[in-house]
Design a protein around this motif. Structure first.
Motif, PDB file in Angstrom:
ATOM      1  N   LEU A   1     -26.609 -11.975  45.764  1.00 38.09           N
ATOM      2  CA  LEU A   1     -25.756 -10.778  45.622  1.00 38.09           C
ATOM      3  C   LEU A   1     -24.343 -11.185  45.242  1.00 38.09           C
ATOM      4  O   LEU A   1     -23.710 -10.538  44.396  1.00 38.09           O
ATOM      5  N   GLY A   2     -23.828 -12.249  45.849  1.00 35.51           N
ATOM      6  CA  GLY A   2     -22.502 -12.736  45.471  1.00 35.51           C
ATOM      7  C   GLY A   2     -22.435 -13.097  43.995  1.00 35.51           C
ATOM      8  O   GLY A   2     -21.480 -12.759  43.296  1.00 35.51           O
ATOM      9  N   GLU A   3     -23.460 -13.778  43.508  1.00 31.93           N
ATOM     10  CA  GLU A   3     -23.504 -14.155  42.089  1.00 31.93           C
ATOM     11  C   GLU A   3     -23.565 -12.922  41.192  1.00 31.93           C
ATOM     12  O   GLU A   3     -22.897 -12.852  40.155  1.00 31.93           O
ATOM     13  N   ILE A   4     -24.375 -11.952  41.577  1.00 34.42           N
ATOM     14  CA  ILE A   4     -24.478 -10.715  40.790  1.00 34.42           C
ATOM     15  C   ILE A   4     -23.121 -10.023  40.733  1.00 34.42           C
ATOM     16  O   ILE A   4     -22.673  -9.592  39.661  1.00 34.42           O
ATOM     17  N   TYR A   5     -22.444  -9.922  41.870  1.00 35.13           N
ATOM     18  CA  TYR A   5     -21.160  -9.225  41.903  1.00 35.13           C
ATOM     19  C   TYR A   5     -20.082  -9.990  41.151  1.00 35.13           C
ATOM     20  O   TYR A   5     -19.181  -9.376  40.582  1.00 35.13           O
TER      21      TYR A   5
ATOM     22  N   ALA B   1     -46.857  -8.312  54.896  1.00 28.90           N
ATOM     23  CA  ALA B   1     -45.901  -8.700  55.949  1.00 28.90           C
ATOM     24  C   ALA B   1     -44.584  -7.967  55.709  1.00 28.90           C
ATOM     25  O   ALA B   1     -43.615  -8.548  55.233  1.00 28.90           O
ATOM     26  N   PRO B   2     -44.545  -6.678  56.020  1.00 29.64           N
ATOM     27  CA  PRO B   2     -43.372  -5.869  55.671  1.00 29.64           C
ATOM     28  C   PRO B   2     -42.075  -6.291  56.349  1.00 29.64           C
ATOM     29  O   PRO B   2     -40.996  -5.940  55.873  1.00 29.64           O
ATOM     30  N   ASP B   3     -42.128  -7.068  57.429  1.00 31.25           N
ATOM     31  CA  ASP B   3     -40.907  -7.531  58.082  1.00 31.25           C
ATOM     32  C   ASP B   3     -40.364  -8.820  57.479  1.00 31.25           C
ATOM     33  O   ASP B   3     -39.269  -9.258  57.826  1.00 31.25           O
ATOM     34  N   ASP B   4     -41.116  -9.441  56.601  1.00 28.12           N
ATOM     35  CA  ASP B   4     -40.718 -10.711  55.985  1.00 28.12           C
ATOM     36  C   ASP B   4     -39.745 -10.426  54.840  1.00 28.12           C
ATOM     37  O   ASP B   4     -40.089  -9.723  53.885  1.00 28.12           O
ATOM     38  N   PRO B   5     -38.528 -10.982  54.876  1.00 28.42           N
ATOM     39  CA  PRO B   5     -37.559 -10.707  53.817  1.00 28.42           C
ATOM     40  C   PRO B   5     -37.830 -11.458  52.512  1.00 28.42           C
ATOM     41  O   PRO B   5     -37.328 -11.071  51.455  1.00 28.42           O
ATOM     42  N   ARG B   6     -38.616 -12.520  52.555  1.00 24.03           N
ATOM     43  CA  ARG B   6     -38.782 -13.373  51.375  1.00 24.03           C
ATOM     44  C   ARG B   6     -39.388 -12.675  50.156  1.00 24.03           C
ATOM     45  O   ARG B   6     -38.880 -12.863  49.043  1.00 24.03           O
ATOM     46  N   PRO B   7     -40.443 -11.861  50.305  1.00 24.56           N
ATOM     47  CA  PRO B   7     -40.950 -11.187  49.099  1.00 24.56           C
ATOM     48  C   PRO B   7     -39.906 -10.271  48.454  1.00 24.56           C
ATOM     49  O   PRO B   7     -39.835 -10.164  47.227  1.00 24.56           O
ATOM     50  N   TYR B   8     -39.075  -9.631  49.269  1.00 25.14           N
ATOM     51  CA  TYR B   8     -38.043  -8.749  48.728  1.00 25.14           C
ATOM     52  C   TYR B   8     -36.985  -9.558  47.981  1.00 25.14           C
ATOM     53  O   TYR B   8     -36.517  -9.156  46.913  1.00 25.14           O
ATOM     54  N   CYS B   9     -36.645 -10.709  48.541  1.00 24.87           N
ATOM     55  CA  CYS B   9     -35.699 -11.588  47.861  1.00 24.87           C
ATOM     56  C   CYS B   9     -36.291 -12.074  46.532  1.00 24.87           C
ATOM     57  O   CYS B   9     -35.609 -12.075  45.503  1.00 24.87           O
ATOM     58  N   ASN B  10     -37.559 -12.467  46.554  1.00 19.83           N
ATOM     59  CA  ASN B  10     -38.220 -12.911  45.327  1.00 19.83           C
ATOM     60  C   ASN B  10     -38.308 -11.795  44.294  1.00 19.83           C
ATOM     61  O   ASN B  10     -38.126 -12.025  43.097  1.00 19.83           O
ATOM     62  N   LEU B  11     -38.574 -10.576  44.751  1.00 19.27           N
ATOM     63  CA  LEU B  11     -38.584  -9.439  43.823  1.00 19.27           C
ATOM     64  C   LEU B  11     -37.184  -9.229  43.241  1.00 19.27           C
ATOM     65  O   LEU B  11     -37.043  -8.901  42.061  1.00 19.27           O
ATOM     66  N   GLY B  12     -36.165  -9.426  44.052  1.00 17.45           N
ATOM     67  CA  GLY B  12     -34.797  -9.330  43.544  1.00 17.45           C
ATOM     68  C   GLY B  12     -34.548 -10.323  42.423  1.00 17.45           C
ATOM     69  O   GLY B  12     -33.952  -9.986  41.397  1.00 17.45           O
ATOM     70  N   LEU B  13     -35.018 -11.535  42.600  1.00 22.63           N
ATOM     71  CA  LEU B  13     -34.861 -12.545  41.543  1.00 22.63           C
ATOM     72  C   LEU B  13     -35.631 -12.158  40.288  1.00 22.63           C
ATOM     73  O   LEU B  13     -35.117 -12.295  39.167  1.00 22.63           O
ATOM     74  N   LEU B  14     -36.857 -11.678  40.464  1.00 25.64           N
ATOM     75  CA  LEU B  14     -37.650 -11.255  39.301  1.00 25.64           C
ATOM     76  C   LEU B  14     -36.959 -10.121  38.550  1.00 25.64           C
ATOM     77  O   LEU B  14     -36.872 -10.144  37.314  1.00 25.64           O
ATOM     78  N   PHE B  15     -36.483  -9.127  39.286  1.00 27.92           N
ATOM     79  CA  PHE B  15     -35.803  -8.009  38.631  1.00 27.92           C
ATOM     80  C   PHE B  15     -34.541  -8.479  37.908  1.00 27.92           C
ATOM     81  O   PHE B  15     -34.245  -8.012  36.814  1.00 27.92           O
ATOM     82  N   TYR B  16     -33.814  -9.394  38.511  1.00 33.34           N
ATOM     83  CA  TYR B  16     -32.606  -9.904  37.853  1.00 33.34           C
ATOM     84  C   TYR B  16     -32.967 -10.604  36.543  1.00 33.34           C
ATOM     85  O   TYR B  16     -32.312 -10.404  35.527  1.00 33.34           O
TER      86      TYR B  16
ATOM     87  N   LEU C   1     -35.373  -9.937  34.680  1.00 33.68           N
ATOM     88  CA  LEU C   1     -35.789  -8.916  33.715  1.00 33.68           C
ATOM     89  C   LEU C   1     -34.628  -8.019  33.281  1.00 33.68           C
ATOM     90  O   LEU C   1     -34.818  -7.078  32.518  1.00 33.68           O
ATOM     91  N   GLY C   2     -33.433  -8.282  33.804  1.00 29.63           N
ATOM     92  CA  GLY C   2     -32.273  -7.481  33.443  1.00 29.63           C
ATOM     93  C   GLY C   2     -32.159  -6.184  34.221  1.00 29.63           C
ATOM     94  O   GLY C   2     -31.348  -5.326  33.886  1.00 29.63           O
ATOM     95  N   ARG C   3     -32.940  -6.031  35.258  1.00 28.18           N
ATOM     96  CA  ARG C   3     -32.907  -4.812  36.083  1.00 28.18           C
ATOM     97  C   ARG C   3     -32.017  -5.082  37.302  1.00 28.18           C
ATOM     98  O   ARG C   3     -32.488  -5.261  38.423  1.00 28.18           O
ATOM     99  N   VAL C   4     -30.724  -5.139  37.046  1.00 26.71           N
ATOM    100  CA  VAL C   4     -29.765  -5.597  38.043  1.00 26.71           C
ATOM    101  C   VAL C   4     -29.690  -4.653  39.241  1.00 26.71           C
ATOM    102  O   VAL C   4     -29.640  -5.105  40.388  1.00 26.71           O
ATOM    103  N   ASP C   5     -29.692  -3.361  39.019  1.00 27.33           N
ATOM    104  CA  ASP C   5     -29.633  -2.426  40.145  1.00 27.33           C
ATOM    105  C   ASP C   5     -30.857  -2.562  41.042  1.00 27.33           C
ATOM    106  O   ASP C   5     -30.744  -2.500  42.278  1.00 27.33           O
ATOM    107  N   ASP C   6     -32.024  -2.768  40.440  1.00 31.53           N
ATOM    108  CA  ASP C   6     -33.235  -2.993  41.234  1.00 31.53           C
ATOM    109  C   ASP C   6     -33.150  -4.319  41.977  1.00 31.53           C
ATOM    110  O   ASP C   6     -33.607  -4.432  43.119  1.00 31.53           O
ATOM    111  N   ALA C   7     -32.561  -5.333  41.336  1.00 35.93           N
ATOM    112  CA  ALA C   7     -32.381  -6.633  41.996  1.00 35.93           C
ATOM    113  C   ALA C   7     -31.502  -6.486  43.229  1.00 35.93           C
ATOM    114  O   ALA C   7     -31.821  -7.011  44.301  1.00 35.93           O
TER     115      ALA C   7
END
Length: 127
Positions: free
Chosen positions: A84-88, A40-55, A57-63
């Motif tokens: 993103l606000g929390e990361i910044y 479901a490439p239009d669904d934002p949720r998997p991308y958000c979840n991947l952002g959390l996973l990367f964060y 793992l310490g991969r902040v730029d990928d998050a």
């Protein structure tokens, strides 16, 4: 919208034997979210979840990249703005943190805005 998962073409790296079980779970979650994004490439949720996973793992730029991809799919999805606000905040990039905090608050999520308002002398909101 076509799936554009570029930063995570490689799986998260395995860690020491002590963290193998947790890393194994993280890898499964990573591959699950990639599969969901492909399905479901239009669904934002998997991308958000991947952002959390990367964060985690310490991969902040990928998050950051994953949360931005989530917002490209749905700019009214409050959670990527919150994260993103929390990361910044952690990075000391308060202008960006305030921008995402305000947008998240407009969408009903005041977590980051409340956080920034607790420490106005440190974060100094832009005029």
């Amino acid at each position: 919208m076509q799936s554009t998962i570029s930063v995570q073409e490689k799986a998260p790296p395995m860690c020491s034997a002590d963290t193998f079980c947790e890393t194994s779970r993280m890898r499964r979650r990573y591959f699950l979210q990639r599969a969901l994004a492909a399905a479901a490439p239009d669904d934002p949720r998997p991308y958000c979840n991947l952002g959390l996973l990367f964060y985690m793992l310490g991969r902040v730029d990928d998050a950051i990249a994953m949360h931005e991809q989530a917002l490209a799919r749905d700019p009214c999805f409050a959670f990527p703005h919150q994260h993103l606000g929390e990361i910044y905040i952690v990075r000391g990039e308060y202008e960006k943190a305030w921008a995402h905090a305000r947008r998240a608050a407009e969408l009903g999520n005041t977590v980051v805005l409340d956080m920034l308002n607790r420490y106005p002398k440190v974060t100094r909101p832009p005029d």
